[in-house]
Design a protein around this motif. Structure first.
Motif, PDB file in Angstrom:
ATOM      1  N   GLY A 181       0.817  -1.199   0.000  1.00 46.51           N
ATOM      2  CA  GLY A 181       0.000   0.000   0.000  1.00 46.51           C
ATOM      3  C   GLY A 181       0.849   1.247   0.000  1.00 46.51           C
ATOM      4  N   LEU A 182       0.195   2.358   0.265  1.00 52.30           N
ATOM      5  CA  LEU A 182       0.853   3.654   0.342  1.00 52.30           C
ATOM      6  C   LEU A 182       1.108   3.986   1.811  1.00 52.30           C
ATOM      7  N   VAL A 183       2.336   4.323   2.117  1.00 50.93           N
ATOM      8  CA  VAL A 183       2.704   4.639   3.491  1.00 50.93           C
ATOM      9  C   VAL A 183       3.657   5.823   3.490  1.00 50.93           C
ATOM     10  N   GLN A 184       3.622   6.608   4.541  1.00 46.00           N
ATOM     11  CA  GLN A 184       4.522   7.744   4.652  1.00 46.00           C
ATOM     12  C   GLN A 184       5.921   7.286   5.069  1.00 46.00           C
ATOM     13  N   PRO A 185       6.922   8.045   4.726  1.00 48.35           N
ATOM     14  CA  PRO A 185       8.275   7.723   5.196  1.00 48.35           C
ATOM     15  C   PRO A 185       8.292   7.546   6.711  1.00 48.35           C
ATOM     16  N   GLY A 186       8.998   6.533   7.154  1.00 49.74           N
ATOM     17  CA  GLY A 186       9.044   6.210   8.568  1.00 49.74           C
ATOM     18  C   GLY A 186       7.972   5.247   9.015  1.00 49.74           C
ATOM     19  N   GLY A 187       7.032   4.963   8.137  1.00 48.17           N
ATOM     20  CA  GLY A 187       5.937   4.069   8.479  1.00 48.17           C
ATOM     21  C   GLY A 187       6.301   2.602   8.340  1.00 48.17           C
ATOM     22  N   SER A 188       5.309   1.765   8.602  1.00 46.63           N
ATOM     23  CA  SER A 188       5.502   0.317   8.583  1.00 46.63           C
ATOM     24  C   SER A 188       4.417  -0.367   7.775  1.00 46.63           C
ATOM     25  N   LEU A 189       4.780  -1.502   7.225  1.00 48.53           N
ATOM     26  CA  LEU A 189       3.843  -2.400   6.570  1.00 48.53           C
ATOM     27  C   LEU A 189       4.264  -3.822   6.870  1.00 48.53           C
ATOM     28  N   ARG A 190       3.303  -4.731   6.865  1.00 46.63           N
ATOM     29  CA  ARG A 190       3.632  -6.149   6.949  1.00 46.63           C
ATOM     30  C   ARG A 190       3.072  -6.841   5.710  1.00 46.63           C
ATOM     31  N   LEU A 191       3.965  -7.402   4.938  1.00 48.00           N
ATOM     32  CA  LEU A 191       3.572  -8.151   3.752  1.00 48.00           C
ATOM     33  C   LEU A 191       3.362  -9.615   4.122  1.00 48.00           C
ATOM     34  N   SER A 192       2.376 -10.211   3.499  1.00 47.71           N
ATOM     35  CA  SER A 192       2.112 -11.633   3.683  1.00 47.71           C
ATOM     36  C   SER A 192       2.317 -12.367   2.361  1.00 47.71           C
ATOM     37  N   CYS A 193       2.710 -13.601   2.480  1.00 48.51           N
ATOM     38  CA  CYS A 193       2.945 -14.471   1.320  1.00 48.51           C
ATOM     39  C   CYS A 193       2.230 -15.784   1.627  1.00 48.51           C
TER      40      CYS A 193
END
Length: 125
Positions: A10-22
């Protein structure tokens, strides 16, 4: 039907976090070593992380070391990539794949790899 499906981008601001799933279906992920890759427009595909099937040992490219964490949950037939402190340079299409092996130099892809379709990560303010 054998499938790998990535999600969580997705779209996230610098310094942010995401968790990708596979998430794997049609086969059992447990015996496989797993790699995460990314490709930005105009750039080569980069193997950024991998995890072994035996002892859970991991590899991280210098570009993500200390910020990304790979993991797997064999009971859920799913692997993950936790991405923290995201930077605009992390913007890319992220893929996971079963790989030949996870070496100290990165994920080694072989002819038997199963690939997902990718999930887009965009880091922007």
């Amino acid at each position: 039907q054998v499938r790998i499906v990535e999600s969580g981008g997705g779209l996230v601001q610098p310094g942010g976090s995401l968790r990708l799933s596979c998430a794997a279906s049609g086969f059992t992920l447990a015996p496989y070593e797993i790699g995460w890759f990314r490709q930005a427009p105009g750039k080569d595909r980069e193997g950024i992380s991998c995890i072994s099937s035996s002892d859970g040992s991991t590899y991280y490219a210098d570009s993500v070391k200390g910020r990304f964490t790979i993991s797997r949950d064999n009971a859920k037939n799913t692997a993950y990539l936790q991405m923290n402190s995201l930077e605009p340079e992390d913007t890319a299409l992220y893929y996971c794949a079963t790989i030949g092996y996870c070496s100290g130099y990165g994920p080694v892809v072989d002819e038997y790899a199963y690939w997902g379709q990718g999930t887009q990560v965009t880091v922007s303010s």
